[in-house]
Design an enzyme around this catalytic site. Sequence first.
Site, PDB file in Angstrom:
ATOM      1  N   LYS A 239       0.672  -0.804   0.128  1.00 52.23           N
ATOM      2  CA  LYS A 239      -0.018  -0.419  -0.262  1.00 52.23           C
ATOM      3  C   LYS A 239       0.888   0.917  -0.323  1.00 52.23           C
ATOM      4  CE  LYS A 239      -4.138  -1.615   1.585  1.00 52.23           C
ATOM      5  NZ  LYS A 239      -5.450  -1.937   2.149  1.00 52.23           N
TER       6      LYS A 239
ATOM      7  N   LYS B 297      -7.039  -9.729  -6.862  1.00 51.53           N
ATOM      8  CA  LYS B 297      -8.560  -9.978  -5.498  1.00 51.53           C
ATOM      9  C   LYS B 297      -9.738  -9.627  -6.330  1.00 51.53           C
ATOM     10  CE  LYS B 297      -9.299  -8.672  -1.063  1.00 51.53           C
ATOM     11  NZ  LYS B 297      -9.146  -8.471   0.475  1.00 51.53           N
TER      12      LYS B 297
ATOM     13  N   LYS C 206     -12.354  -3.125  -5.734  1.00 48.38           N
ATOM     14  CA  LYS C 206     -12.892  -1.602  -6.307  1.00 48.38           C
ATOM     15  C   LYS C 206     -11.249  -1.393  -6.762  1.00 48.38           C
ATOM     16  CE  LYS C 206     -14.447   2.398  -7.798  1.00 48.38           C
ATOM     17  NZ  LYS C 206     -13.115   2.909  -8.923  1.00 48.38           N
TER      18      LYS C 206
END
Length: 329
Positions: free
Chosen positions: A111, A195, A198
Amino acid sequence: MKKMISGIKPSGSPTLGNYIGAIKNFVHYQNEYELYVFIADLHAITIRQDPLELKRNTLDIATLYIACGLNPNKCTIFVQTDVLEHANLGFILNCFTYMGELTRMTQFKEKSQNTNNDSIGVGLFTYPPLMAADILLYDVDYVPVGEDQVQHLEITRDIAIRINNLYNQKVFVIPDKIVNKVGARIKSLQDPSKKMSKSEDPSDKGCIFLLEDPNKAYKKIMSAVTDNEMLVKYDPDNKPGISNLIQIYCSLKDVSIETCEEEFKDSNYGTFKKAVAEIVKTTLENIQSRFKEIRYTDKLAEILNEGKLKAQKIASKKLLEIEKVIGLK
Ligand code: TRP
């Protein structure tokens, strides 16, 4: 009864992946365990969120838990920020977690990868000790997790064991993970190496949202990527698209992979996809009709308030216990 806890982060509208990978299993677990489920809104703000969307997603997920079959009389449903003990124990655990450990977390690395170090929030770095707090406050035996959360559960155990050893007391119960079999990780319909989420898929075509128009969801299944073979066979390495559709079908129909392969052994992909699209559409319709009955009523507020009170009672006791052990109280 053994105890179990799980949370969902309200960063985005909940997907079919959340349903199959998490929520659907909770419905079974509520009969076998003393189950706590919460909406991890503090974890959501480790990445910048739009305030209105965050609030909406939080209440949508709470409603979806119930619309998908969680019974507030059997389990405890609450919002993380309603129980201040989470943030409080989170800070305490920060003091027992090492920089080195957190630097090695793959989720943090992923991230923060594309962000300049000067603008990564510290909350993203200390995400794991907050998650450890969520778990350790409730003395749970089990945490159901997807593959992507296994490392977070391991660090939770490490922190708990460390504190127990340091003070030579059984302050915390050491939780075990339960990794779901079917549908542990539903993939994107457009890129089955990723995965279903969104954020992984800006076009939306690979991702089915639980609250989207069921006809639109139907079309997304029909245009899912497959392969050039005409064979409905579960083989995630060589046939990731078809395997993903099989997982969706089996989970929603509650049948085994073998049953599905047998059922469609003479079918072409069009026929198979139609069957998957139908069950997805029906599932969304059912969930959405219950959702509408609950979302904008006092009932939702009541359920969340009851959940908050039940959770607070347990969490405040545990917090006091650890505060005494450390010398804060
Ligand atoms: N990190 C989890 C996720 O992204 C959400 C979460 C927060 C959680 N706290 C938790 C899950 C405690 C289980 C237990 O999916």
